[in-house]
Design a protein around this motif. Structure first.
Motif, mmCIF file in Angstrom:
data_model
loop_
_atom_site.group_PDB
_atom_site.id
_atom_site.type_symbol
_atom_site.label_atom_id
_atom_site.label_comp_id
_atom_site.label_asym_id
_atom_site.label_seq_id
_atom_site.Cartn_x
_atom_site.Cartn_y
_atom_site.Cartn_z
ATOM 1 N N TYR A 149 21.406 29.752 32.638
ATOM 2 C CA TYR A 149 22.133 28.904 33.574
ATOM 3 C C TYR A 149 22.850 29.713 34.646
ATOM 4 C CZ TYR A 149 24.815 25.168 35.589
ATOM 5 O OH TYR A 149 25.324 24.273 36.483
ATOM 6 N N TYR A 150 23.591 30.717 34.247
ATOM 7 C CA TYR A 150 24.341 31.511 35.224
ATOM 8 C C TYR A 150 23.404 32.186 36.224
ATOM 9 C CZ TYR A 150 27.126 35.244 37.261
ATOM 10 O OH TYR A 150 27.750 36.114 38.146
ATOM 11 N N ASP A 151 22.381 32.842 35.734
ATOM 12 C CA ASP A 151 21.483 33.572 36.628
ATOM 13 C C ASP A 151 20.753 32.655 37.602
ATOM 14 O OD1 ASP A 151 22.144 36.126 35.703
ATOM 15 O OD2 ASP A 151 20.748 35.942 34.030
ATOM 16 N N LEU A 152 20.571 31.409 37.221
ATOM 17 C CA LEU A 152 19.896 30.448 38.093
ATOM 18 C C LEU A 152 20.856 29.651 38.976
ATOM 19 C CD1 LEU A 152 17.318 29.087 35.489
ATOM 20 C CD2 LEU A 152 16.875 30.693 37.367
ATOM 21 N N ASN A 153 22.161 29.752 38.709
ATOM 22 C CA ASN A 153 23.153 28.916 39.409
ATOM 23 C C ASN A 153 24.408 29.684 39.789
ATOM 24 O OD1 ASN A 153 22.020 25.997 38.993
ATOM 25 N ND2 ASN A 153 21.802 27.003 37.009
ATOM 26 N N LYS A 154 24.267 30.921 40.203
ATOM 27 C CA LYS A 154 25.437 31.770 40.493
ATOM 28 C C LYS A 154 26.364 31.198 41.555
ATOM 29 C CE LYS A 154 23.420 36.104 39.085
ATOM 30 N NZ LYS A 154 22.906 37.406 39.493
ATOM 31 N N GLU A 155 25.842 30.379 42.443
ATOM 32 C CA GLU A 155 26.664 29.816 43.520
ATOM 33 C C GLU A 155 27.429 28.571 43.089
ATOM 34 O OE1 GLU A 155 27.130 31.594 46.243
ATOM 35 O OE2 GLU A 155 25.737 33.024 45.307
ATOM 36 N N GLN A 156 27.124 28.038 41.929
ATOM 37 C CA GLN A 156 27.808 26.851 41.433
ATOM 38 C C GLN A 156 29.289 27.189 41.202
ATOM 39 O OE1 GLN A 156 29.081 25.750 38.220
ATOM 40 N NE2 GLN A 156 28.220 23.748 37.884
ATOM 41 N N PRO A 157 30.227 26.326 41.596
ATOM 42 C CA PRO A 157 31.660 26.639 41.478
ATOM 43 C C PRO A 157 32.103 27.062 40.074
ATOM 44 C CG PRO A 157 31.370 24.699 42.839
ATOM 45 C CD PRO A 157 30.014 25.042 42.274
ATOM 46 N N TYR A 158 31.598 26.423 39.036
ATOM 47 C CA TYR A 158 31.970 26.814 37.671
ATOM 48 C C TYR A 158 31.580 28.269 37.416
ATOM 49 C CZ TYR A 158 32.393 26.821 32.591
ATOM 50 O OH TYR A 158 32.753 27.118 31.302
ATOM 51 N N CYS A 159 30.391 28.633 37.820
ATOM 52 C CA CYS A 159 29.922 30.009 37.626
ATOM 53 C C CYS A 159 30.810 30.998 38.356
ATOM 54 C CB CYS A 159 28.471 30.147 38.079
ATOM 55 S SG CYS A 159 27.310 29.213 37.065
ATOM 56 N N GLN A 160 31.165 30.671 39.592
ATOM 57 C CA GLN A 160 32.003 31.570 40.368
ATOM 58 C C GLN A 160 33.410 31.691 39.794
ATOM 59 O OE1 GLN A 160 31.821 30.627 44.541
ATOM 60 N NE2 GLN A 160 29.643 31.024 44.649
#
Length: 179
Positions: A149-160
């Motif tokens: 999930y993180y590697d595919l969605n790094k720009e998502q606010p939760y990830c950041q």
């Protein structure tokens, strides 16, 4: 590396997106799977776990090469990248499914984890560690949208907001165990 030389570690440290992202970057870790464990329901789904209907924790199961990374080193990363002193909560993620837990697979893992918790309670933490130390139960893989999930969605606010600080801590504090 032959699979029979790999060992298994299972940790719950809040959201499995976070723990998967951290442990994928550790040398000797061959595979990290997000999933659910510690509950009573067979084959739970994310919605059931998130609603607290199964008693499962969001967790990761790691296959690692003990010749390259020790269980104690994995525990050091585990304890440093989440707050093991908060009961059923990590940051804004609240509920028993976000609990801190070590699901040990043998007596050696149990003894190492017990010793590490005792040492950390005596030296590092101002509040007592509430991490569960429990014999491993069946592990159910999470749905495919939770894998990487993180590697595919790094720009998502939760990830950041939540995962990036954990990755930054890993990159600065654990350089010697990075891939």
């Amino acid at each position: 590396m032959e699979n029979n030389k790999l060992e298994t570690a299972t940790f719950a440290g809040g959201c499995f997106w976070c723990t998967e992202a951290v442990f994928k970057r550790i040398k000797g870790v061959e595979r990290v799977l997000p999933g659910y464990t510690g509950g009573e329901v067979k084959n739970p789904c994310y919605r059931e776990v998130a609603m607290g209907l199964t008693n499962h924790a969001e967790a990761i199961q790691i296959k690692y090469n003990p010749a390259l990374i020790s269980y104690q080193q994995l525990l050091a990363v585990f304890f440093a990248t989440h707050d093991p002193t908060t009961l059923n909560r990590q940051a804004n993620d609240v509920g028993k499914h976000y609990r801190s837990a070590i699901f040990y697979h043998n007596d050696k893992q149990y003894e190492i984890a017990k010793r590490v918790i005792k040492e950390l309670n005596a030296t590092i933490y101002n509040h007592k560690i509430v991490t569960e130390l429990t014999l491993a139960k069946p592990f159910y893989n999470a749905e495919s949208e939770h894998v990487d999930y993180y590697d595919l969605n790094k720009e998502q606010p939760y990830c950041q907001a939540i995962i990036n600080p954990k990755i930054n801590l890993l990159l600065t504090r654990f350089k010697s165990v990075l891939k």
